[in-house]
Design an enzyme around this catalytic site. Structure first.
Site, PDB file in Angstrom:
ATOM      1  N   HIS A 185     -23.641  17.363  16.992  1.00 11.06           N
ATOM      2  CA  HIS A 185     -23.752  16.925  18.380  1.00 11.06           C
ATOM      3  C   HIS A 185     -25.166  16.499  18.778  1.00 11.06           C
ATOM      4  O   HIS A 185     -25.393  15.364  19.199  1.00 11.06           O
ATOM      5  CB  HIS A 185     -23.304  18.051  19.325  1.00 11.06           C
ATOM      6  CG  HIS A 185     -21.885  18.468  19.149  1.00 11.06           C
ATOM      7  ND1 HIS A 185     -20.844  17.579  18.988  1.00 11.06           N
ATOM      8  CD2 HIS A 185     -21.315  19.698  19.126  1.00 11.06           C
ATOM      9  CE1 HIS A 185     -19.709  18.238  18.866  1.00 11.06           C
ATOM     10  NE2 HIS A 185     -19.970  19.526  18.943  1.00 11.06           N
TER      11      HIS A 185
ATOM     12  N   ASP B  16     -16.851  12.667  17.794  1.00 11.64           N
ATOM     13  CA  ASP B  16     -17.767  13.690  18.300  1.00 11.64           C
ATOM     14  C   ASP B  16     -17.582  13.707  19.811  1.00 11.64           C
ATOM     15  O   ASP B  16     -18.017  12.786  20.505  1.00 11.64           O
ATOM     16  CB  ASP B  16     -19.215  13.347  17.927  1.00 11.64           C
ATOM     17  CG  ASP B  16     -20.211  14.379  18.439  1.00 11.64           C
ATOM     18  OD1 ASP B  16     -19.812  15.250  19.240  1.00 11.64           O
ATOM     19  OD2 ASP B  16     -21.384  14.329  18.050  1.00 11.64           O
ATOM     20  N   HIS B  17     -16.917  14.748  20.327  1.00 13.16           N
ATOM     21  CA  HIS B  17     -16.543  14.735  21.737  1.00 13.16           C
ATOM     22  C   HIS B  17     -17.750  14.706  22.669  1.00 13.16           C
ATOM     23  O   HIS B  17     -17.635  14.280  23.820  1.00 13.16           O
ATOM     24  CB  HIS B  17     -15.642  15.930  22.075  1.00 13.16           C
ATOM     25  CG  HIS B  17     -16.342  17.245  22.089  1.00 13.16           C
ATOM     26  ND1 HIS B  17     -16.480  18.032  20.971  1.00 13.16           N
ATOM     27  CD2 HIS B  17     -16.949  17.927  23.093  1.00 13.16           C
ATOM     28  CE1 HIS B  17     -17.120  19.132  21.284  1.00 13.16           C
ATOM     29  NE2 HIS B  17     -17.429  19.098  22.558  1.00 13.16           N
TER      30      HIS B  17
ATOM     31  N   ARG C 111       4.037  21.971  10.782  1.00 16.74           N
ATOM     32  CA  ARG C 111       5.031  22.797  10.090  1.00 16.74           C
ATOM     33  C   ARG C 111       5.987  23.512  11.035  1.00 16.74           C
ATOM     34  O   ARG C 111       7.138  23.748  10.697  1.00 16.74           O
ATOM     35  CB  ARG C 111       4.313  23.839   9.220  1.00 16.74           C
ATOM     36  CG  ARG C 111       3.616  23.259   8.006  1.00 16.74           C
ATOM     37  CD  ARG C 111       3.130  24.379   7.106  1.00 16.74           C
ATOM     38  NE  ARG C 111       2.423  23.877   5.938  1.00 16.74           N
ATOM     39  CZ  ARG C 111       2.007  24.643   4.933  1.00 16.74           C
ATOM     40  NH1 ARG C 111       2.219  25.943   4.971  1.00 16.74           N
ATOM     41  NH2 ARG C 111       1.376  24.109   3.905  1.00 16.74           N
TER      42      ARG C 111
ATOM     43  N   LYS D 165     -18.779  12.148  26.690  1.00 16.60           N
ATOM     44  CA  LYS D 165     -19.138  12.627  28.031  1.00 16.60           C
ATOM     45  C   LYS D 165     -19.827  11.510  28.817  1.00 16.60           C
ATOM     46  O   LYS D 165     -20.650  10.768  28.289  1.00 16.60           O
ATOM     47  CB  LYS D 165     -20.037  13.859  27.922  1.00 16.60           C
ATOM     48  CG  LYS D 165     -19.302  15.072  27.324  1.00 16.60           C
ATOM     49  CD  LYS D 165     -20.216  16.277  27.243  1.00 16.60           C
ATOM     50  CE  LYS D 165     -19.485  17.458  26.612  1.00 16.60           C
ATOM     51  NZ  LYS D 165     -18.391  17.957  27.443  1.00 16.60           N
TER      52      LYS D 165
ATOM     53  N   LYS E 264     -14.505  16.743  13.710  1.00 13.44           N
ATOM     54  CA  LYS E 264     -15.600  17.463  13.083  1.00 13.44           C
ATOM     55  C   LYS E 264     -15.097  18.816  12.592  1.00 13.44           C
ATOM     56  O   LYS E 264     -14.074  19.299  13.107  1.00 13.44           O
ATOM     57  CB  LYS E 264     -16.765  17.633  14.057  1.00 13.44           C
ATOM     58  CG  LYS E 264     -16.636  18.780  15.059  1.00 13.44           C
ATOM     59  CD  LYS E 264     -17.921  18.983  15.805  1.00 13.44           C
ATOM     60  CE  LYS E 264     -17.876  20.234  16.659  1.00 13.44           C
ATOM     61  NZ  LYS E 264     -18.029  21.487  15.917  1.00 13.44           N
TER      62      LYS E 264
ATOM     63  N   LYS F  78     -26.174  30.783  20.988  1.00 17.89           N
ATOM     64  CA  LYS F  78     -25.099  31.519  21.630  1.00 17.89           C
ATOM     65  C   LYS F  78     -25.656  32.793  22.268  1.00 17.89           C
ATOM     66  O   LYS F  78     -26.706  33.282  21.881  1.00 17.89           O
ATOM     67  CB  LYS F  78     -24.011  31.867  20.621  1.00 17.89           C
ATOM     68  CG  LYS F  78     -23.209  30.647  20.140  1.00 17.89           C
ATOM     69  CD  LYS F  78     -22.041  31.062  19.302  1.00 17.89           C
ATOM     70  CE  LYS F  78     -21.162  29.863  18.974  1.00 17.89           C
ATOM     71  NZ  LYS F  78     -20.519  29.283  20.170  1.00 17.89           N
TER      72      LYS F  78
END
Length: 489
Positions: free
Chosen positions: A248, A185-186, A47, A190, A156, A338
């Site tokens: 993941h 899925d990053h 946008r 890897k 995702k 976390k």
């Protein structure tokens, strides 16, 4: 690495964070390494009002930031940015797609691009159904020539429950063929994750031991030192189970546990992944309290955009089993959280102890033999085993043989998005999730989410930031990262 055929990449949400932080920097690296097609262009769509030159200048800043301390080749950067174009339009209105269609046609004519287009949905999940529907309404979901094609890359989270994932899959498959849908899925991009397959299936010293006869347990973890930061609104509706495990870590488990495919091609590999998910032992109601620990770090409820009475989990530890011939009764421990003590993502294979421990100081409560596949930081593979300490007697100490990817100083270690974007351009879906695998994984996760919703704050354990999660995780019986014997400390 192969070079893809000439094509156009259309990025929806082109003015957003993902495009600036990951997609365009990764495409620039592919450009520098000569892996982009000779005729390849990027059309950003969002946008925000930009001209082509204004958008290039805007993204040039992000690409520079991604290079960090590396020297910038101005000519190379400008050469890449000449591939980039922009269209300001409202992706929520079907009528606007006529303008997008016209711009695509004009670029194809001016730049001699073939009828091959990838659509990348770098947008909020709410747009994952609307954008493809608008593409179909405007006849943009199918190629207009025999050698043309259309592909769509979906970020995702792919659904928030089994029901929503099934609905989204059904919706997309009515617009694109399954082979044209790339669910990214990053984590799977890897380098260390891809090397799991090579480590297992190209080395005769590992594969014969990769089963219940020699492996005591497997741990798959992803820990972070940061909290939710500015993602409180998203995270409070997602939680660690959806955000990390379903998206993941369960994929890493499949790579670790899968059988060897008959050939190294996308569909046979993805067939084996589906078999792992279908063999996962479902949790009964009492298992959800005994084999799963959920926690929340103290202070989470005071974070920005987090509900003051939130029961969203910031930590999850799970003990699960794969009911098949290879893995029967071998526990797989998956945990993530976390505000923990360290930032780390790794897979630890704990091998069984020797039948009879002959030597003093040998690891107790677990084996000295571990294979550690570290995904981040410092991607590496470490094999640990016991050796005699110097001096009199036969006291055993755990030692390690290490391989670190940064030791390959002459080799560039690509970012995960570089690999995954190039694979999509090549039509290689090996590292992308298939619909049946995605739905099979949700069948394991969905009942847990329903159970937690019914329980509310019951069995939600709090932990101090900077520690290793709630103390209740000890009931799962995970093996300590290091040997517990005195000589291994």
């Amino acid at each position: 690495m192969k070079t893809a055929n000439n094509q156009l990449l259309v990025i929806f949400g082109a003015s957003g964070d993902l495009t600036g932080r990951k997609l365009l920097p990764s495409l620039y690296e592919l450009h520098v390494r000569g892996l982009l097609p000779e005729r390849f262009s990027i059309l950003g769509a969002a946008r925000t009002e930009y001209s082509d030159d204004e958008y290039r200048a805007f993204e040039k800043v992000h690409i520079r930031e991604s290079l960090k301390n590396r020297e910038v080749d101005e000519a190379e950067l400008d050469s890449f940015l000449r591939r980039v174009f922009y269209l300001a339009f409202d992706s929520t209105r079907s009528a606007e797609y006529r303008r997008l269609k016209d711009r695509i046609r004009l670029l194809q004519q001016e730049l001699q691009l073939p009828d091959r287009i990838i659509y990348y949905l770098a947008t909020p999940p709410a747009m994952y159904e609307l954008i493809p529907a608008c593409l179909k309404e405007n006849g943009m979901n199918v190629a207009g020539s025999k050698d043309g094609w259309r592909r769509v890359i979906v970020e995702k989270p792919f659904g928030t429950s089994l029901e929503s994932a099934e609905r989204l899959n059904k919706h997309l498959i009515h617009i694109f063929d399954e082979k044209e849908i790339y669910r990214i899925d990053h984590y799977l991009g890897k380098e260390t994750v891809q090397n799991i397959l090579v480590l297992r299936f190209s080395n005769g010293i590992f594969e014969p031991l990769w089963n219940r006869n020699y492996i005591d347990s497997i741990e798959i973890s992803a820990s972070e030192t940061l909290g939710v930061e500015n993602r409180g609104k998203y995270y409070d509706g997602a939680g660690a189970l959806r955000d990390m495990i379903q998206n993941h870590l369960i994929q890493l488990m499949a790579f670790t546990a899968m059988e060897s495919p008959s050939v190294f091609e996308p569909e046979p590999i993805r067939d084996e992944i589906v078999k792992v998910f279908r063999a996962l032992r479902p949790y009964k109601t009492h298992d959800m309290d005994n084999l799963i620990v959920r926690g929340q770090y103290e202070g989470y409820r005071e974070e920005k955009n987090v509900a003051p009475d939130s029961t969203t989990e910031t930590y999850v530890a799970m003990k699960m089993f794969i009911d098949n011939w290879r893995w029967s009764d071998v526990p797989f421990y998956i945990f993530t959280g976390k505000k923990l003590s360290e930032k780390s993502s790794e897979i630890v294979v704990n091998f069984k102890s020797t039948p009879h421990q002959l030597f003093a100081g040998q690891c107790s409560g677990g084996s000295c033999n571990k294979l550690i596949i570290r995904i981040q930081p410092n991607e590496s593979i470490t094999l640990k085993f016991g050796l005699k300490m110097p001096g009199a007697g036969f006291t055993v100490k755990q030692v390690g043989m290490d391989f670190r990817y940064d030791s390959l100083s002459k080799n560039y270690l690509p970012d995960a998005y570089e690999r995954l974007l190039l694979d999509a351009m090549l039509g290689d879906s090996t590292l992308y999730a298939r619909s049946d695998a995605l739905e099979a994984s949700w069948r394991l996760i969905d009942p847990i989410l329903h159970h937690w919703k019914e329980e509310g704050a019951k069995n939600l354990f709090f932990y101090t930031p900077g520690e290793d999660g709630p103390l209740e995780k000890a009931k799962l019986g995970m093996i300590p990262k290091e040997c517990s014997c005195q000589s291994c400390q």
